[in-house]
Design a protein around this motif. Structure first.
Motif, PDB file in Angstrom:
ATOM      1  N   TYR A 155      69.236 -36.801 -33.264  1.00 14.61           N
ATOM      2  CA  TYR A 155      68.279 -36.079 -34.175  1.00 14.61           C
ATOM      3  C   TYR A 155      67.069 -35.378 -33.162  1.00 14.61           C
ATOM      4  N   SER A 156      66.441 -35.802 -32.396  1.00 17.56           N
ATOM      5  CA  SER A 156      65.600 -34.797 -32.209  1.00 17.56           C
ATOM      6  C   SER A 156      65.951 -34.082 -31.368  1.00 17.56           C
ATOM      7  N   ARG A 157      66.887 -33.994 -30.757  1.00 17.57           N
ATOM      8  CA  ARG A 157      67.697 -32.652 -30.322  1.00 17.57           C
ATOM      9  C   ARG A 157      68.365 -31.150 -31.095  1.00 17.57           C
ATOM     10  N   LYS A 158      68.650 -32.044 -32.236  1.00 16.01           N
ATOM     11  CA  LYS A 158      68.942 -30.766 -33.200  1.00 16.01           C
ATOM     12  C   LYS A 158      68.027 -30.618 -34.304  1.00 16.01           C
ATOM     13  N   LEU A 159      66.719 -31.536 -34.122  1.00 18.17           N
ATOM     14  CA  LEU A 159      65.550 -30.937 -35.109  1.00 18.17           C
ATOM     15  C   LEU A 159      64.716 -30.012 -34.046  1.00 18.17           C
ATOM     16  N   SER A 160      65.020 -29.832 -32.960  1.00 19.25           N
ATOM     17  CA  SER A 160      63.727 -28.988 -32.064  1.00 19.25           C
ATOM     18  C   SER A 160      64.822 -27.507 -32.109  1.00 19.25           C
ATOM     19  N   GLY A 180      62.678 -22.316 -37.145  1.00 21.12           N
ATOM     20  CA  GLY A 180      61.528 -21.932 -38.482  1.00 21.12           C
ATOM     21  C   GLY A 180      61.815 -22.707 -39.616  1.00 21.12           C
ATOM     22  N   LEU A 181      62.801 -23.508 -39.685  1.00 22.07           N
ATOM     23  CA  LEU A 181      62.850 -24.143 -40.459  1.00 22.07           C
ATOM     24  C   LEU A 181      61.664 -25.727 -40.862  1.00 22.07           C
ATOM     25  N   GLU A 182      61.000 -25.622 -41.407  1.00 17.28           N
ATOM     26  CA  GLU A 182      59.317 -26.195 -42.282  1.00 17.28           C
ATOM     27  C   GLU A 182      59.808 -27.862 -42.354  1.00 17.28           C
ATOM     28  N   VAL A 183      61.501 -27.409 -43.529  1.00 16.28           N
ATOM     29  CA  VAL A 183      61.303 -28.667 -44.408  1.00 16.28           C
ATOM     30  C   VAL A 183      63.582 -29.261 -44.073  1.00 16.28           C
ATOM     31  N   TYR A 197      61.867 -33.802 -44.706  1.00 15.83           N
ATOM     32  CA  TYR A 197      61.227 -34.447 -43.806  1.00 15.83           C
ATOM     33  C   TYR A 197      60.690 -33.099 -43.103  1.00 15.83           C
ATOM     34  N   TYR A 198      59.101 -33.380 -43.155  1.00 16.24           N
ATOM     35  CA  TYR A 198      58.624 -32.124 -42.227  1.00 16.24           C
ATOM     36  C   TYR A 198      59.505 -32.153 -40.766  1.00 16.24           C
ATOM     37  N   THR A 199      59.933 -30.801 -40.465  1.00 20.62           N
ATOM     38  CA  THR A 199      61.208 -30.797 -39.395  1.00 20.62           C
ATOM     39  C   THR A 199      59.984 -30.809 -37.749  1.00 20.62           C
ATOM     40  N   GLY A 200      59.200 -29.950 -37.383  1.00 20.87           N
ATOM     41  CA  GLY A 200      57.661 -30.319 -36.786  1.00 20.87           C
ATOM     42  C   GLY A 200      57.399 -31.975 -36.823  1.00 20.87           C
TER      43      GLY A 200
END
Ligand SMILES: NC(=O)c1ccc[n+]([C@@H]2O[C@H](COP(=O)([O-])OP(=O)(O)OC[C@H]3O[C@@H](n4cnc5c(N)ncnc54)[C@H](O)[C@@H]3O)[C@@H](O)[C@H]2O)c1
Ligand SMILES: NC(=O)c1ccc[n+]([C@@H]2O[C@H](COP(=O)([O-])OP(=O)(O)OC[C@H]3O[C@@H](n4cnc5c(N)ncnc54)[C@H](O)[C@@H]3O)[C@@H](O)[C@H]2O)c1
Lengths: 206, 206
Positions: B13-18, B24-27, B61-64
């Motif tokens: 999940y963390s790799r994909k979220l980064s 630039g995907l906020e949510v 979820y807020y991506t960052g």
């Protein structure tokens, strides 16, 4: 349906049994085999029970006999032919590794897109083929498992070309999830996943 | 107690979220993040629930924000220093891999016993140290995780020397089960296990 963790453990039992058998051990107890593989003996007996009854009451397992059974279950009675995609740092380390042959795996083809690499002959006598010629090379040297060591951005495209050429099993080292049809099996080797897990346990020890 | 499989998925999940955050995907919805990671969204929500409530009802979820939380859970907010034992084919491929730095892992030491390798400087500026000097090198360049790429027969002895020098986390590539004290964490990377699993599924497809 057999849990994937059971299949991984079978592989470990077979590797240990082949060592014990080379050392001349005729019979092994479930306790000893389990301890040597880092599991408890109830887990070992449960794993084997999916496939039949192998132990002899009061004796244990005949080492050679159990090894042969597990090899048959895993499909290791035949030699698997492998093709490698992406002859870079990691790909070369895999191609140079002598132990794969002992375990029934032999690289019969290697592919790249780098003009400086295509046409070179590796120490093992293998030529590096051009990705463009994949259909022709596979028809000459068919292989059942494709090993992907290309950069992450190319892995999806490469797996599609390999599947088109008839490959049904994929060992993927690139850190991406591959989308493949239902009749294709993919296994991932991901070093960073293991490092992150170490980081978690080292950071959360009380 | 958190299942090890959950920790592996957190890493994915963390790799994909980064990646999503860089795009630039906020949510991001749990359905989308789950699909990109090859799991179902109920599994994703269950994994995150072990660590708290991160989603915003109706939004996702807020991506960052989620990325930062997962990195903290995994202990990735700091850089991990690594030491490599056995600078052979595989060891060199690992030392040359530029992506470890991006994921928070940096090799600060490398050891070997081969007189032809000791004293050499690698492309990254790292010197190859003599195994004999491990205590002195670790006191100068401490590292938390030891990566073992020595031949299988030496792995147990090498891990004991690393632990004596204070290393508590081990990433082991040698095909042996290592015996370590309770406060040391070991992760295994085993290519042959994965190949055997492919062999099983390819041989047992109906
Ligand atoms: N080296 C490591 O320690 C390590 C660690 C973790 C993950 N990985 C992953 O393994 C893969 C390979 O890593 P590496 O360090 O060997 O990279 P590398 O750059 O050294 O090698 C990549 C090779 O793939 C070739 N290539 C590029 N596009 C191709 C295509 N379309 N078809 C066929 N070949 C192609 C390149 O010419 C090159 O020879 C990467 O996905 C990387 O993320 C490597
Ligand atoms: N290369 C692969 O593709 C591959 C695949 C699966 C598993 N492995 C495992 O990874 C390990 C490394 O494989 P490789 O192909 O890089 O081997 P290699 O023979 O190329 O490298 C081994 C290195 O370890 C060094 N060494 C030997 N004894 C040592 C000691 N006591 N302390 C420190 N260094 C020592 C050697 O000098 C050599 O440089 C092996 O255990 C192997 O079984 C490798």
């Amino acid at each position: 349906k057999i849990p994937p963790a059971t299949i991984y453990r079978l592989s470990r039992y077979s590797r240990k049994l082949s060592l014990l058998s080379k050392e001349g051990l005729e019979v092994v107890s479930s306790e000893k085999l389990a301890a040597e593989c880092g599991v408890n003996s109830a887990q070992l007996r449960k794993d084997l029970a999916y496939f039949g009854e192998f132990g002899v009451r009061g004796v244990g397992y005949y080492t050679g006999h159990l090894l042969q059974h597990i090899k048959n279950i895993l499909g290791l009675e035949k030699e698997w032919r492998l093709g490698l995609f992406g002859v870079g740092n990691l790909g070369q380390a895999l191609l140079h590794y002598p132990n794969f042959i002992n375990q029934g795996y032999r690289f019969v083809a290697a592919f790249d897109v780098d003009p400086g690499k295509i046409g070179q002959t590796l120490g093992s006598g293998l030529d590096i083929s051009d990705m463009k010629d994949i259909a022709e090379v596979v028809s000459r040297e068919p292989f059942g498992i494709g090993v992907i060591t290309t950069p992450a951005g190319w892995a999806q495209q490469v797996v599609e070309l390999a599947i088109e050429a008839g490959v049904k099993g994929i060992l993927n080292f690139a850190p991406v999830i591959l989308r493949v049809p239902g009749d294709v099996v993919v296994e991932y080797v991901d070093f960073t996943l293991r490092l992150d897990s170490l980081s978690y346990y080292l950071s959360n020890r009380s």
